[in-house]
Design a protein around this motif. Structure first.
Motif, PDB file in Angstrom:
ATOM      1  N   VAL A 177       0.974  -1.082   0.278  1.00  0.00           N
ATOM      2  CA  VAL A 177       0.283  -0.221   0.540  1.00  0.00           C
ATOM      3  C   VAL A 177       0.919   1.372  -0.009  1.00  0.00           C
ATOM      4  CG1 VAL A 177      -2.181   1.479   1.964  1.00  0.00           C
ATOM      5  CG2 VAL A 177      -2.211  -1.217   1.284  1.00  0.00           C
ATOM      6  N   ALA A 178       1.452   1.247   0.559  1.00  0.00           N
ATOM      7  CA  ALA A 178       2.783   2.122   0.483  1.00  0.00           C
ATOM      8  C   ALA A 178       3.416   2.655  -0.258  1.00  0.00           C
ATOM      9  CB  ALA A 178       3.862   2.246   2.408  1.00  0.00           C
ATOM     10  N   GLU A 179       3.866   1.745  -1.515  1.00  0.00           N
ATOM     11  CA  GLU A 179       4.782   1.720  -2.136  1.00  0.00           C
ATOM     12  C   GLU A 179       3.733   2.066  -3.679  1.00  0.00           C
ATOM     13  OE1 GLU A 179       7.818  -1.869  -2.499  1.00  0.00           O
ATOM     14  OE2 GLU A 179       5.739  -2.447  -2.877  1.00  0.00           O
ATOM     15  N   ILE A 180       1.937   1.531  -3.181  1.00  0.00           N
ATOM     16  CA  ILE A 180       1.359   2.318  -4.306  1.00  0.00           C
ATOM     17  C   ILE A 180       1.097   3.751  -3.631  1.00  0.00           C
ATOM     18  CG2 ILE A 180      -1.449   2.183  -4.810  1.00  0.00           C
ATOM     19  CD1 ILE A 180      -1.147  -1.245  -4.493  1.00  0.00           C
ATOM     20  N   ALA A 181       0.766   3.679  -2.758  1.00  0.00           N
ATOM     21  CA  ALA A 181       0.761   5.565  -2.846  1.00  0.00           C
ATOM     22  C   ALA A 181       2.183   5.924  -3.378  1.00  0.00           C
ATOM     23  CB  ALA A 181       0.855   5.524  -0.912  1.00  0.00           C
ATOM     24  N   VAL A 182       3.289   5.890  -2.722  1.00  0.00           N
ATOM     25  CA  VAL A 182       3.966   6.844  -3.535  1.00  0.00           C
ATOM     26  C   VAL A 182       3.629   6.789  -4.866  1.00  0.00           C
ATOM     27  CG1 VAL A 182       6.761   7.389  -4.055  1.00  0.00           C
ATOM     28  CG2 VAL A 182       5.801   6.831  -1.833  1.00  0.00           C
ATOM     29  N   ALA A 183       4.282   5.819  -5.652  1.00  0.00           N
ATOM     30  CA  ALA A 183       3.697   6.085  -7.105  1.00  0.00           C
ATOM     31  C   ALA A 183       3.170   6.724  -8.074  1.00  0.00           C
ATOM     32  CB  ALA A 183       4.075   4.303  -7.987  1.00  0.00           C
ATOM     33  N   ASN A 184       1.843   6.809  -6.856  1.00  0.00           N
ATOM     34  CA  ASN A 184       0.513   7.568  -7.146  1.00  0.00           C
ATOM     35  C   ASN A 184       0.549   8.690  -6.390  1.00  0.00           C
ATOM     36  OD1 ASN A 184      -1.205   5.829  -9.475  1.00  0.00           O
ATOM     37  ND2 ASN A 184      -0.157   4.545  -7.384  1.00  0.00           N
ATOM     38  N   THR A 185       1.306   8.873  -6.095  1.00  0.00           N
ATOM     39  CA  THR A 185       1.685  10.409  -5.275  1.00  0.00           C
ATOM     40  C   THR A 185      -0.002  10.430  -4.070  1.00  0.00           C
ATOM     41  OG1 THR A 185       1.510  11.947  -7.191  1.00  0.00           O
ATOM     42  CG2 THR A 185       3.121  11.320  -6.501  1.00  0.00           C
ATOM     43  N   VAL A 186      -0.178   9.475  -3.555  1.00  0.00           N
ATOM     44  CA  VAL A 186      -1.666   9.510  -2.911  1.00  0.00           C
ATOM     45  C   VAL A 186      -1.132   9.080  -1.404  1.00  0.00           C
ATOM     46  CG1 VAL A 186      -2.857   9.446  -5.013  1.00  0.00           C
ATOM     47  CG2 VAL A 186      -2.509   7.491  -3.626  1.00  0.00           C
ATOM     48  N   ALA A 187      -2.222   9.562  -0.246  1.00  0.00           N
ATOM     49  CA  ALA A 187      -1.830   8.955   0.687  1.00  0.00           C
ATOM     50  C   ALA A 187      -2.177   7.733   0.608  1.00  0.00           C
ATOM     51  CB  ALA A 187      -3.392   9.302   1.943  1.00  0.00           C
ATOM     52  N   VAL A 188      -1.650   7.070   1.964  1.00  0.00           N
ATOM     53  CA  VAL A 188      -2.208   5.548   2.051  1.00  0.00           C
ATOM     54  C   VAL A 188      -2.931   5.359   2.250  1.00  0.00           C
ATOM     55  CG1 VAL A 188      -1.132   3.927   3.406  1.00  0.00           C
ATOM     56  CG2 VAL A 188       0.881   5.885   3.503  1.00  0.00           C
ATOM     57  N   GLY A 189      -3.923   6.138   2.762  1.00  0.00           N
ATOM     58  CA  GLY A 189      -5.424   5.669   3.368  1.00  0.00           C
ATOM     59  C   GLY A 189      -6.113   5.364   1.848  1.00  0.00           C
ATOM     60  N   THR A 190      -5.266   6.911   0.567  1.00  0.00           N
ATOM     61  CA  THR A 190      -6.258   6.604  -0.538  1.00  0.00           C
ATOM     62  C   THR A 190      -5.860   5.024  -0.975  1.00  0.00           C
ATOM     63  OG1 THR A 190      -6.176   8.719  -0.536  1.00  0.00           O
ATOM     64  CG2 THR A 190      -6.708   7.328  -2.719  1.00  0.00           C
ATOM     65  N   ALA A 191      -4.300   5.038  -1.210  1.00  0.00           N
ATOM     66  CA  ALA A 191      -4.482   3.367  -1.630  1.00  0.00           C
ATOM     67  C   ALA A 191      -5.060   2.332  -0.888  1.00  0.00           C
ATOM     68  CB  ALA A 191      -2.571   3.620  -1.941  1.00  0.00           C
ATOM     69  N   HIS A 192      -4.867   2.545   0.718  1.00  0.00           N
ATOM     70  CA  HIS A 192      -5.846   1.191   0.895  1.00  0.00           C
ATOM     71  C   HIS A 192      -6.822   0.607   1.368  1.00  0.00           C
ATOM     72  CE1 HIS A 192      -7.689  -0.537   4.311  1.00  0.00           C
ATOM     73  NE2 HIS A 192      -6.789  -1.007   4.577  1.00  0.00           N
ATOM     74  N   ARG A 193      -8.062   2.783   0.077  1.00  0.00           N
ATOM     75  CA  ARG A 193      -9.264   2.385  -0.086  1.00  0.00           C
ATOM     76  C   ARG A 193      -9.173   1.505  -1.597  1.00  0.00           C
ATOM     77  NH1 ARG A 193     -13.068   7.361  -0.047  1.00  0.00           N
ATOM     78  NH2 ARG A 193     -15.382   6.052  -0.678  1.00  0.00           N
ATOM     79  N   ALA A 194      -8.244   2.100  -2.382  1.00  0.00           N
ATOM     80  CA  ALA A 194      -8.090   1.507  -3.307  1.00  0.00           C
ATOM     81  C   ALA A 194      -8.335  -0.575  -3.402  1.00  0.00           C
ATOM     82  CB  ALA A 194      -7.648   1.744  -4.192  1.00  0.00           C
ATOM     83  N   MET A 195      -7.305  -1.065  -2.210  1.00  0.00           N
ATOM     84  CA  MET A 195      -7.118  -2.657  -2.295  1.00  0.00           C
ATOM     85  C   MET A 195      -8.090  -2.797  -1.692  1.00  0.00           C
ATOM     86  SD  MET A 195      -4.364  -2.640  -3.890  1.00  0.00           S
ATOM     87  CE  MET A 195      -4.426  -2.101  -4.559  1.00  0.00           C
ATOM     88  N   ALA A 196      -8.878  -1.985  -0.839  1.00  0.00           N
ATOM     89  CA  ALA A 196     -10.258  -2.914  -0.332  1.00  0.00           C
ATOM     90  C   ALA A 196     -11.143  -2.512  -1.258  1.00  0.00           C
ATOM     91  CB  ALA A 196     -10.157  -1.570   0.443  1.00  0.00           C
TER      92      ALA A 196
END
Length: 110
Positions: free
Chosen positions: A56-75
């Motif tokens: 999730v942290a890697e996804i957040a950095v790659a997409n320049t979003v917060a970790v919570g946003t990346a977590h929501r995408a995975m959810a």
């Protein structure tokens, strides 16, 4: 004459094109965009069953979003039954996206 003007305005407002057609959909949130990109990778077979997704942290950095946003995408992908998420482990692809013509054509012949 005043009431006539109001009636005309009411009539014109009822015929306004914006009321005749539904409003365009609201812009998609970043988590939906991220989920859509992973969904497309799964549909095209670039991510297969058993493949691990970035953290999730890697996804957040790659997409320049917060970790919570990346977590929501995975959810969202988990809720769709496309990935398995276990705390402390990377998300894993568990199913191909439903009714993808590309995925159906990619099935191996047995």
């Amino acid at each position: 004459m005043g009431s006539r003007g109001r009636q005309a305005r009411r009539h014109n407002d009822g015929q306004h094109p914006a009321e005749a057609h539904p409003a365009p959909p609201a812009p998609r949130g970043p988590y939906e965009t991220i989920a859509a990109s992973f969904r497309a990778l799964i549909q095209t077979g670039q991510l297969k069953c058993g493949d691990q997704l970035p953290t999730v942290a890697e996804i957040a950095v790659a997409n320049t979003v917060a970790v919570g946003t990346a977590h929501r995408a995975m959810a969202l992908l988990k809720d769709e039954g496309l990935i398995d998420v276990t705390r402390g482990r990377r998300a894993t692809v568990i199913a191909a996206a439903a009714k993808s013509p590309v995925a159906e054509n990619a099935k191996p012949a047995v």
